[in-house]
Write an enzyme that holds these catalytic residues in place. Sequence first.
Site, PDB file in Angstrom:
ATOM      1  N   ASP A 136      85.787 -16.752 -16.327  1.00  0.00           N
ATOM      2  CA  ASP A 136      85.688 -15.642 -15.370  1.00  0.00           C
ATOM      3  C   ASP A 136      85.957 -16.096 -13.942  1.00  0.00           C
ATOM      4  O   ASP A 136      85.603 -15.403 -12.989  1.00  0.00           O
ATOM      5  CB  ASP A 136      84.290 -15.024 -15.436  1.00  0.00           C
ATOM      6  CG  ASP A 136      84.170 -13.977 -16.531  1.00  0.00           C
ATOM      7  OD1 ASP A 136      85.181 -13.708 -17.210  1.00  0.00           O
ATOM      8  OD2 ASP A 136      83.065 -13.428 -16.717  1.00  0.00           O
ATOM      9  N   ASP A 178      69.954 -13.760 -22.404  1.00  0.00           N
ATOM     10  CA  ASP A 178      69.566 -14.614 -23.521  1.00  0.00           C
ATOM     11  C   ASP A 178      68.177 -14.250 -24.042  1.00  0.00           C
ATOM     12  O   ASP A 178      67.968 -14.114 -25.253  1.00  0.00           O
ATOM     13  CB  ASP A 178      69.607 -16.092 -23.098  1.00  0.00           C
ATOM     14  CG  ASP A 178      69.047 -16.310 -21.699  1.00  0.00           C
ATOM     15  OD1 ASP A 178      68.333 -15.407 -21.194  1.00  0.00           O
ATOM     16  OD2 ASP A 178      69.305 -17.364 -21.105  1.00  0.00           O
TER      17      ASP A 178
END
Length: 623
Positions: free
Chosen positions: A160, A379
């Site tokens: 990214d 996460d």
Amino acid sequence: MEDPLSVGPAAPPSPVGVVSHLLSTILPLSDGVAIAWRWSDALLGSIGDAWREVRSRAVAPVLRVAIVVCLAMSAMLLVEVVSMAVVSLAVKILRRWPESRYRWEPINAGADPESGNLDFPMVLVQIPMYNERKVYKLSIGAACALFWPSDRIVIQVLDDSTDPTIKVSLLPVAFNQYKPIKSEFNRFSFQGMVEIECKLWANKGINIYYEVRDNRKGYKAGALKLGMEHDYAKECEFVAIFDSDFQPEPDFLMKTIPFLVHNPRIALVQARWQFGKYVIHFWLSLKQFVHFSIEGNCHPCLVLKKLLTWHFMDDFAVNFSDCLMTRIQKLTLDYHFKVEQEAGSSTFAFFGFNGTAGVWRTSAINEAGGWKDRTTVEDMDLAVRATLRGWKLLYVGDVKVKSELPSTFKAYRYQQHRWSCGAAYLFRKMAIEILKAKEVSLWKKFHLTYSFFFVRKIVTHLVTFFLYCVVIPTSVLVPEATIPAWGVVYIPTTITILNAIRNPSSLHLIPFWILFENVMAMHRMKATIIGLLEAGTFDEWIVTDKLGESLKDKTRIPLLEKASTTLSDRLNLPELGFAAFLFLCACYNLAYGQNYYYGYIYVQAVAFLVVGCGYVGTFIANP
């Protein structure tokens, strides 16, 4: 008749009053000046009387309530810390390792010659990165070196990056560095640094894909989600995730995948982070020394000389010894893995996924709803949702993955803000969902809501800052409110000892750890409140800076040398303001207090001052 202006306050005089009294007795003052001094004493006495009245009627009751609340939170935290320590110690004493609780057998491809490598499941290795010019080669190289059949593993680099120096590289550099694929570059004017690295490994026969997207929507969660939508990724049964600064050992998959293969209800296998330390191979070194002495038929004097100059074999990795701040981080994270993760995995088969150095079952990710970008702790979000659907999480502490610690205070502060704020916001979002879940027991719901979220993610940050940095210093200014010794001494001492016994090699760092954690508690407390209230920067995502090998390549800035950053960048005003408050409290306690809190408060004030002046972490000189 006594002059009313000469009447002093009943309580101990203020510091200004003491100075004025000394000056009036030492210096020869005129009558007008003497009268002025008396008026000032009277004014200060009136102010002191008013403060004592306000203090006893308004400030003291509020402070007493704060003391009760902080002591209650301290007791909650103590019970949680002791329970985790008992579980962790029981696992160690009873040798309840993961291999004894779950089935583990090595994957043996030779049992059926006709199947070839089909006994090995397809594994996807995802490496998300963002402007990681200093570390991208380490993670890609480590992933490509994993022991696994080349036709059963796919490496996926999710880039990214927006930094132009990373997205494009001039052709002469590419030509000189990557001669084996020089002909392929003739069709391009520019190529990214990460893309070039991927092409280099692809040219060596590695099944590696370089994936980019036209926006950063969802940040890391968005990249991981989009990466799993590719056709080749859908064919993979398991997915291993490594951040750009993580370097797994070649046998990482061989040690972790068997847990998933032989235990169909395990969704995640989490490895431990390793930050580098000297590992002395004593017995191997001794064996080599004996071989040198006996087989070499050396003179006794030469043997003695060799003994005195012998260097034990050692390994060193990553950056935990860069500075005091990284050593303190290692102490904190070692406790997190050795105690918190171990206790959660052993009792409830649940813990917060650390976002990297873990292997997920693809079907578990899909059943839990996939990656979501609603928080900055995607996460932990996935781990909670998978647990609510009946999946088990396993922590394997014997499998370690090298990683880098943030070595600048700015990077560490941003990381802690993201972790603390994200966890608090996730608790706000999922508390009701956890209580309504039907596939988990009531006891597990209690563990998730109370122990994991409320105590560890909320109470810990609030009580650490308010009790030890606000309530205790303020109590010296308000003698009407007292704190019992068990809240000031016994509870924090017990918590500190339970942290220290799991890190015996870092006992000398415990005082620095206490002071620095209290400073960081200010930032964690702020982030926690922001997350709970869904205010301000609750969804702010700032990638933690990694320095990679730059610490070895660039000049370190000595402590007394002027740093390359501007003064405004170095100074941390909140820490400086709090240092001034603590110094005031300590001085007042030293002069008029009936306890000895000033010793602790002075030291804590120095810690805030050091951090406020920017003398913490590592500084790298500009090239």
